[in-house]
Design an enzyme around this catalytic site. Structure first.
Site, PDB file in Angstrom:
ATOM      1  N   THR A  17      43.374  38.043  35.134  1.00  0.00           N
ATOM      2  CA  THR A  17      43.081  38.907  33.986  1.00  0.00           C
ATOM      3  C   THR A  17      44.013  38.605  32.824  1.00  0.00           C
ATOM      4  O   THR A  17      43.642  38.769  31.661  1.00  0.00           O
ATOM      5  CB  THR A  17      43.224  40.382  34.427  1.00  0.00           C
ATOM      6  OG1 THR A  17      42.232  40.614  35.425  1.00  0.00           O
ATOM      7  CG2 THR A  17      43.017  41.348  33.296  1.00  0.00           C
ATOM      8  N   SER A  67      41.750  35.587  40.786  1.00  0.00           N
ATOM      9  CA  SER A  67      42.543  35.399  42.019  1.00  0.00           C
ATOM     10  C   SER A  67      41.918  36.048  43.238  1.00  0.00           C
ATOM     11  O   SER A  67      42.355  35.784  44.363  1.00  0.00           O
ATOM     12  CB  SER A  67      43.980  35.882  41.829  1.00  0.00           C
ATOM     13  OG  SER A  67      44.094  37.269  42.004  1.00  0.00           O
ATOM     14  N   THR A 100      46.072  39.718  39.531  1.00  0.00           N
ATOM     15  CA  THR A 100      46.794  40.713  40.334  1.00  0.00           C
ATOM     16  C   THR A 100      46.235  40.857  41.747  1.00  0.00           C
ATOM     17  O   THR A 100      46.943  41.324  42.641  1.00  0.00           O
ATOM     18  CB  THR A 100      46.725  42.103  39.661  1.00  0.00           C
ATOM     19  OG1 THR A 100      45.356  42.453  39.460  1.00  0.00           O
ATOM     20  CG2 THR A 100      47.462  42.127  38.340  1.00  0.00           C
ATOM     21  N   ASP A 101      44.949  40.483  41.944  1.00  0.00           N
ATOM     22  CA  ASP A 101      44.299  40.815  43.217  1.00  0.00           C
ATOM     23  C   ASP A 101      44.990  40.213  44.444  1.00  0.00           C
ATOM     24  O   ASP A 101      45.130  40.877  45.463  1.00  0.00           O
ATOM     25  CB  ASP A 101      42.824  40.375  43.195  1.00  0.00           C
ATOM     26  CG  ASP A 101      41.971  41.292  42.324  1.00  0.00           C
ATOM     27  OD1 ASP A 101      42.428  42.405  41.994  1.00  0.00           O
ATOM     28  OD2 ASP A 101      40.854  40.887  41.968  1.00  0.00           O
TER      29      ASP A 101
END
Ligand code: ASP
Length: 323
Positions: A17, A67, A100-101
């Site tokens: 992101t 990710s 971030t995932d």
């Protein structure tokens, strides 16, 4: 690194992101991750990085993905570039921009495999770069600030003004800007007005450091041994485990209830799996705390690692044993 020189900071882009674009500045969820190159992301923050005026910057686009889709090809390429750059005398640190995932998984993978003395700092964003108040530029600037602090070392995650150790960090919220959290351990530092304020020593994984040769062997593999995570819950049964064993799984991490306890039907299947040579690690589905050793525990304890991190450790251990 020459005395008095700020050295080189290498910024590796992988997408996420932080590099995402939406059609409208108010849109925080309907965007596409991994659209903007790392060079452009860095160019937006270096003029603000006052303390970094003497730094020589190098950027490389290692991947450009969301990710959630992380795969071994990207991990392998990323680990290889991190190892390459960290080994150069003039390089003081590597920064990685990431989604971030699966950030906590990449951070733990790099920490376990490379265990670098120099800072290897991952950063991310919860809002796309096109948002009215994007968080990515400040996070990247904070990551750069951390790399310039002489006390920084090992794999760290910088987000929303906090610095987290790779072992403890996890994504805890799907939307908030401070989605990354270290649970009971807490952050190891915060970044305030361009300064890093440390809270104490960083807890790192006690596992033995890998030799350069062992790292090369992992990086040259096509994939890691298959390890899956199974969850213990009400009405659980063992069919999933039996199917995985039949399908050749090499290891299982069970995310148990509470202190890693497992439904009797699932437990029986895990014991059958173990009897067939499958390694079974017991973790907890609880967000905080860690599983405590049980008397006559039939399985290996996760030692406080979350299920996803226990899986990474087990995959790497199995791969290392094959090397
Ligand atoms: N799906 C995005 C990713 O992990 C989410 C983010 O970066 O916040 O790449």
């Amino acid at each position: 690194m020459a005395e008095g020189s700020a050295g080189t900071v290498v910024v590796l882009g992988t997408g996420g992101t932080i590099a995402g674009k939406a059609g409208d500045a108010a849109d925080h969820i309907g965007y596409r991750a991994g659209q903007i190159g790392v060079e452009a992301l860095l160019a937006a923050v270096t003029p603000q990085a006052g303390a970094a005026a003497d730094v020589r910057w190098v950027t490389e686009q290692v991947a450009q993905i969301d990710s959630k889709d992380m795969d071994f090809a990207v991990w392998r390429a990323l680990a290889a570039r991190c190892a390459h750059w960290l080994a150069q005398d003039e390089v003081r640190a590597v920064v990685v921009t990431h989604g971030t995932d699966t950030l906590e998984e990449t951070a733990y993978f790099l920490e376990t495999l490379l265990a670098p003395d120099k800072p290897l700092v991952l950063t991310c964003a919860m809002r796309p770069a096109t948002a009215l108040m994007a968080d990515g530029p400040q996070n990247l600037l904070d990551a750069v600030t951390v790399t310039l602090d002489a006390r920084a070392g090992g794999v760290l995650v910088v987000a929303a003004g906090a610095v987290h150790a790779a072992r403890a960090v996890r994504k805890r919220h799907p939307y908030r800007l401070d989605a990354m959290d270290s649970g009971e351990a807490g952050p190891v530092a915060v970044v305030e007005a361009g300064q890093t304020r440390w809270f104490g020593k960083i807890t790192r994984d006690p596992s033995a450091r890998w030799s350069d040769d062992a790292i090369k062997k992992i990086i040259s593999r096509e994939g890691l041994p298959r390890v899956e995570i199974v969850l213990s819950h009400a009405l659980a049964d063992g069919r999933l485990v039996d199917g995985l064993v039949q399908d050749g799984v090499r290891g299982l991490v069970v995310a148990g209830t509470g202190n890693g306890t497992v439904h009797a039907a699932l437990l029986a299947a895990l014991e059958r799996a173990r009897a067939q040579g499958v390694r079974v690690v017991r973790a907890s589905r609880c967000e905080l705390g860690q599983v405590l050793p049980l008397p006559n525990d039939p399985f290996e304890p996760s030692e406080g690692l979350s299920p996803v991190k226990a899986r990474i450790r087990l995959m790497l251990e199995l791969a290392r044993a094959e090397a």
